[in-house]
Design a protein around this motif. Structure first.
Motif, PDB file in Angstrom:
ATOM      1  N   ILE A 218      -4.503  44.978  -5.253  1.00 34.75           N
ATOM      2  CA  ILE A 218      -4.422  45.312  -6.676  1.00 34.75           C
ATOM      3  C   ILE A 218      -2.970  45.223  -7.141  1.00 34.75           C
ATOM      4  O   ILE A 218      -2.679  44.700  -8.221  1.00 34.75           O
ATOM      5  CB  ILE A 218      -4.997  46.718  -6.936  1.00 34.75           C
ATOM      6  CG1 ILE A 218      -6.505  46.724  -6.655  1.00 34.75           C
ATOM      7  CG2 ILE A 218      -4.736  47.147  -8.385  1.00 34.75           C
ATOM      8  CD1 ILE A 218      -7.142  48.099  -6.707  1.00 34.75           C
ATOM      9  N   ALA A 219      -2.055  45.720  -6.300  1.00 28.39           N
ATOM     10  CA  ALA A 219      -0.632  45.611  -6.638  1.00 28.39           C
ATOM     11  C   ALA A 219      -0.223  44.145  -6.753  1.00 28.39           C
ATOM     12  O   ALA A 219       0.571  43.769  -7.623  1.00 28.39           O
ATOM     13  CB  ALA A 219       0.213  46.324  -5.581  1.00 28.39           C
ATOM     14  N   ASP A 220      -0.764  43.292  -5.885  1.00 25.78           N
ATOM     15  CA  ASP A 220      -0.492  41.855  -5.947  1.00 25.78           C
ATOM     16  C   ASP A 220      -1.000  41.263  -7.259  1.00 25.78           C
ATOM     17  O   ASP A 220      -0.323  40.438  -7.896  1.00 25.78           O
ATOM     18  CB  ASP A 220      -1.170  41.151  -4.766  1.00 25.78           C
ATOM     19  CG  ASP A 220      -0.184  40.334  -3.947  1.00 25.78           C
ATOM     20  OD1 ASP A 220       1.005  40.696  -3.901  1.00 25.78           O
ATOM     21  OD2 ASP A 220      -0.608  39.336  -3.348  1.00 25.78           O
ATOM     22  N   ASP A 221      -2.199  41.683  -7.658  1.00 23.69           N
ATOM     23  CA  ASP A 221      -2.760  41.202  -8.919  1.00 23.69           C
ATOM     24  C   ASP A 221      -1.893  41.641 -10.107  1.00 23.69           C
ATOM     25  O   ASP A 221      -1.703  40.889 -11.069  1.00 23.69           O
ATOM     26  CB  ASP A 221      -4.182  41.732  -9.104  1.00 23.69           C
ATOM     27  CG  ASP A 221      -5.191  41.049  -8.186  1.00 23.69           C
ATOM     28  OD1 ASP A 221      -4.813  40.066  -7.522  1.00 23.69           O
ATOM     29  OD2 ASP A 221      -6.345  41.497  -8.150  1.00 23.69           O
ATOM     30  N   LEU A 222      -1.384  42.862 -10.035  1.00 23.20           N
ATOM     31  CA  LEU A 222      -0.519  43.368 -11.102  1.00 23.20           C
ATOM     32  C   LEU A 222       0.780  42.562 -11.162  1.00 23.20           C
ATOM     33  O   LEU A 222       1.268  42.222 -12.240  1.00 23.20           O
ATOM     34  CB  LEU A 222      -0.224  44.854 -10.892  1.00 23.20           C
ATOM     35  CG  LEU A 222      -1.397  45.799 -11.171  1.00 23.20           C
ATOM     36  CD1 LEU A 222      -1.125  47.189 -10.582  1.00 23.20           C
ATOM     37  CD2 LEU A 222      -1.657  45.907 -12.669  1.00 23.20           C
ATOM     38  N   LEU A 223       1.339  42.255  -9.977  1.00 22.62           N
ATOM     39  CA  LEU A 223       2.541  41.428  -9.933  1.00 22.62           C
ATOM     40  C   LEU A 223       2.271  40.043 -10.505  1.00 22.62           C
ATOM     41  O   LEU A 223       3.099  39.467 -11.217  1.00 22.62           O
ATOM     42  CB  LEU A 223       3.047  41.305  -8.493  1.00 22.62           C
ATOM     43  CG  LEU A 223       3.797  42.503  -7.905  1.00 22.62           C
ATOM     44  CD1 LEU A 223       4.046  42.279  -6.425  1.00 22.62           C
ATOM     45  CD2 LEU A 223       5.116  42.717  -8.631  1.00 22.62           C
ATOM     46  N   ASP A 224       1.092  39.492 -10.177  1.00 23.08           N
ATOM     47  CA  ASP A 224       0.732  38.159 -10.654  1.00 23.08           C
ATOM     48  C   ASP A 224       0.592  38.153 -12.174  1.00 23.08           C
ATOM     49  O   ASP A 224       0.911  37.164 -12.841  1.00 23.08           O
ATOM     50  CB  ASP A 224      -0.580  37.713 -10.006  1.00 23.08           C
ATOM     51  CG  ASP A 224      -0.808  36.214 -10.144  1.00 23.08           C
ATOM     52  OD1 ASP A 224       0.010  35.446  -9.626  1.00 23.08           O
ATOM     53  OD2 ASP A 224      -1.796  35.826 -10.796  1.00 23.08           O
ATOM     54  N   ALA A 225       0.113  39.283 -12.712  1.00 20.75           N
ATOM     55  CA  ALA A 225      -0.105  39.364 -14.158  1.00 20.75           C
ATOM     56  C   ALA A 225       1.159  39.730 -14.925  1.00 20.75           C
ATOM     57  O   ALA A 225       1.362  39.278 -16.053  1.00 20.75           O
ATOM     58  CB  ALA A 225      -1.196  40.394 -14.455  1.00 20.75           C
ATOM     59  N   GLU A 226       2.032  40.542 -14.309  1.00 26.59           N
ATOM     60  CA  GLU A 226       3.168  41.092 -15.045  1.00 26.59           C
ATOM     61  C   GLU A 226       4.532  40.627 -14.537  1.00 26.59           C
ATOM     62  O   GLU A 226       5.530  40.787 -15.230  1.00 26.59           O
ATOM     63  CB  GLU A 226       3.158  42.626 -14.960  1.00 26.59           C
ATOM     64  CG  GLU A 226       1.902  43.267 -15.530  1.00 26.59           C
ATOM     65  CD  GLU A 226       1.941  44.773 -15.408  1.00 26.59           C
ATOM     66  OE1 GLU A 226       1.682  45.449 -16.415  1.00 26.59           O
ATOM     67  OE2 GLU A 226       2.260  45.288 -14.310  1.00 26.59           O
ATOM     68  N   GLY A 227       4.569  40.066 -13.323  1.00 23.45           N
ATOM     69  CA  GLY A 227       5.849  39.723 -12.710  1.00 23.45           C
ATOM     70  C   GLY A 227       6.342  38.350 -13.107  1.00 23.45           C
ATOM     71  O   GLY A 227       5.785  37.676 -13.965  1.00 23.45           O
ATOM     72  N   ASP A 228       7.440  37.931 -12.451  1.00 22.01           N
ATOM     73  CA  ASP A 228       7.988  36.600 -12.676  1.00 22.01           C
ATOM     74  C   ASP A 228       8.285  35.961 -11.323  1.00 22.01           C
ATOM     75  O   ASP A 228       8.400  36.639 -10.312  1.00 22.01           O
ATOM     76  CB  ASP A 228       9.249  36.651 -13.539  1.00 22.01           C
ATOM     77  CG  ASP A 228      10.340  37.516 -12.922  1.00 22.01           C
ATOM     78  OD1 ASP A 228      10.991  37.046 -11.968  1.00 22.01           O
ATOM     79  OD2 ASP A 228      10.517  38.667 -13.374  1.00 22.01           O
TER      80      ASP A 228
ATOM     81  N   VAL B 276      -7.290  42.976 -12.134  1.00 22.63           N
ATOM     82  CA  VAL B 276      -6.651  43.130 -13.438  1.00 22.63           C
ATOM     83  C   VAL B 276      -7.465  42.467 -14.540  1.00 22.63           C
ATOM     84  O   VAL B 276      -7.659  43.040 -15.620  1.00 22.63           O
ATOM     85  CB  VAL B 276      -5.213  42.566 -13.415  1.00 22.63           C
ATOM     86  CG1 VAL B 276      -4.602  42.577 -14.805  1.00 22.63           C
ATOM     87  CG2 VAL B 276      -4.345  43.387 -12.460  1.00 22.63           C
ATOM     88  N   SER B 277      -7.975  41.266 -14.287  1.00 21.28           N
ATOM     89  CA  SER B 277      -8.733  40.572 -15.332  1.00 21.28           C
ATOM     90  C   SER B 277     -10.037  41.289 -15.651  1.00 21.28           C
ATOM     91  O   SER B 277     -10.509  41.261 -16.794  1.00 21.28           O
ATOM     92  CB  SER B 277      -9.021  39.120 -14.918  1.00 21.28           C
ATOM     93  OG  SER B 277      -9.947  39.068 -13.845  1.00 21.28           O
ATOM     94  N   ILE B 278     -10.624  41.944 -14.666  1.00 22.01           N
ATOM     95  CA  ILE B 278     -11.889  42.653 -14.882  1.00 22.01           C
ATOM     96  C   ILE B 278     -11.658  44.043 -15.466  1.00 22.01           C
ATOM     97  O   ILE B 278     -12.340  44.463 -16.400  1.00 22.01           O
ATOM     98  CB  ILE B 278     -12.676  42.768 -13.555  1.00 22.01           C
ATOM     99  CG1 ILE B 278     -13.125  41.376 -13.079  1.00 22.01           C
ATOM    100  CG2 ILE B 278     -13.894  43.680 -13.722  1.00 22.01           C
ATOM    101  CD1 ILE B 278     -13.759  41.366 -11.703  1.00 22.01           C
ATOM    102  N   GLN B 279     -10.665  44.759 -14.938  1.00 17.83           N
ATOM    103  CA  GLN B 279     -10.479  46.157 -15.313  1.00 17.83           C
ATOM    104  C   GLN B 279      -9.399  46.385 -16.364  1.00 17.83           C
ATOM    105  O   GLN B 279      -9.382  47.424 -17.015  1.00 17.83           O
ATOM    106  CB  GLN B 279     -10.118  46.988 -14.073  1.00 17.83           C
ATOM    107  CG  GLN B 279     -11.200  47.029 -13.004  1.00 17.83           C
ATOM    108  CD  GLN B 279     -10.743  47.834 -11.799  1.00 17.83           C
ATOM    109  OE1 GLN B 279      -9.824  47.430 -11.082  1.00 17.83           O
ATOM    110  NE2 GLN B 279     -11.360  48.969 -11.589  1.00 17.83           N
ATOM    111  N   GLY B 280      -8.490  45.441 -16.488  1.00 20.02           N
ATOM    112  CA  GLY B 280      -7.320  45.668 -17.312  1.00 20.02           C
ATOM    113  C   GLY B 280      -6.218  46.304 -16.487  1.00 20.02           C
ATOM    114  O   GLY B 280      -6.457  46.867 -15.413  1.00 20.02           O
ATOM    115  N   VAL B 281      -4.987  46.218 -16.984  1.00 15.49           N
ATOM    116  CA  VAL B 281      -3.819  46.662 -16.225  1.00 15.49           C
ATOM    117  C   VAL B 281      -3.881  48.150 -15.896  1.00 15.49           C
ATOM    118  O   VAL B 281      -3.685  48.558 -14.741  1.00 15.49           O
ATOM    119  CB  VAL B 281      -2.518  46.333 -16.997  1.00 15.49           C
ATOM    120  CG1 VAL B 281      -1.321  47.043 -16.364  1.00 15.49           C
ATOM    121  CG2 VAL B 281      -2.287  44.827 -17.020  1.00 15.49           C
TER     122      VAL B 281
END
Length: 299
Positions: free
Chosen positions: A224-234, A254-259
């Motif tokens: 989940i942390a990886d997904d958050l990085l993929d969505a919010e990181g650079d 993230v895409s299913i649940q939201g950030v």
């Protein structure tokens, strides 16, 4: 690793240096014509990284008084397995990534065929290391390690999870299938890493189960942390391309649940993982700290 507590950051850095040295000693060198293969293997494994899985091996082994030299060999073996998976995952037929740990991926620096062979060689080397007598004097322990890693890495583990990940490019998955995908692709190797010290130490079944349960929750929180990085990181911070899952239309936590809901689930999983360690009565504080670090990391 700025978000880790100072004791944890220091312990992980010291452990990473030990593992790096061990990996360097174990990886073959050659001046024969096939030296290109060995160079590619070394590039895949000696470019840094958190060395989270080896850290779990070493900390788990401490709980049972395992010889550090034996534990270090298993730590290197799991890193060979992990690096093989990254080499193959980065290939054009998979994620087609140009960067890994801030460096060119193996297929970009060498070529696709060399990358495939380097991954194959690292995969088989991991089992070679586990099977050697220096890893443990008891052959039954060595067999148990080989069997556990084979299950974690095979069709019902990491490789099966990678197959689901490919299917996810053309199929819309619900949350429970995404959870199963990530448990297989990422979680099973993390679970082996946490349990390996208990196998080496011939620990009781409840102790082994506690570490596996801890690791499964940790692995899901990690993803989940990886997904958050993929969505919010650079890319610069992550050391690898970001946003690829979204570009491919893959369902993620993230895409299913939201950030915010995804972040809340990760924190719940970390709390659950910490509770599994109660059986060790305060002797697993570094493992608790790892769980908290996983959801706060920036790369």
């Amino acid at each position: 690793m700025a978000v880790a507590s100072l004791p944890l950051a220091q312990a992980m850095a010291e452990n990473a240096a030990l593992v790096e040295r061990q990996i360097g000693l174990m990886l073959p060198k050659s001046d024969l014509p096939e030296a290109r293969l060995f160079d590619a293997m070394r590039h895949a494994c000696l470019n840094g990284g958190k060395r989270l899985r080896p850290f779990l091996v070493m900390e788990g082994a401490k709980l049972f008084g395992v010889d550090p030299g034996c534990a270090l060999r298993v730590a290197a073996a799991i890193e060979f397995m992990h690096c093989y998976s990254l080499v193959h995952d980065d290939l054009p037929a998979m994620d087609n990534s140009d960067l890994r740990r801030g460096q060119p991926t193996v297929h970009k620096l060498y070529d696709d065929a060399t990358a495939i062979l380097a991954g194959d060689a690292l995969l088989t080397l991991s089992f070679e290391v586990l099977a050697e007598p220096d890893t443990h004097a008891d052959p039954q322990v060595r067999v148990a390690l080989v069997q556990a890693l084979a299950k974690a890495a095979g069709g019902r583990g990491m490789v099966g999870g990678q197959m689901l990940d490919i299917i996810a490019e053309t199929t819309v998955f619900e949350l429970h299938t995404v959870s199963r995908l990530q448990r297989m692709k990422t979680g099973e190797l993390i679970a082996f890493s946490a349990e390996a010290g208990a196998i080496l130490g011939k620990a009781s079944a409840p102790q082994r189960q506690a570490l596996r349960a801890y690791a499964h929750d940790l692995g899901l929180a990690f993803q989940i942390a990886d997904d958050l990085l993929d969505a919010e990181g650079d890319t610069e911070t992550a050391g690898k391309p970001v946003g690829q899952d979204a570009d491919l239309g893959k369902a993620t936590f993230v895409s299913i649940q939201g950030v915010e809901r995804a972040r809340a689930q990760a924190r719940m999983l970390v709390e659950q993982a910490e509770r599994h360690l109660a059986i060790f009565e305060g002797r697993a504080e570094m493992l608790r700290a790892v769980a908290r670090f996983v959801i706060d990391r920036r790369h």
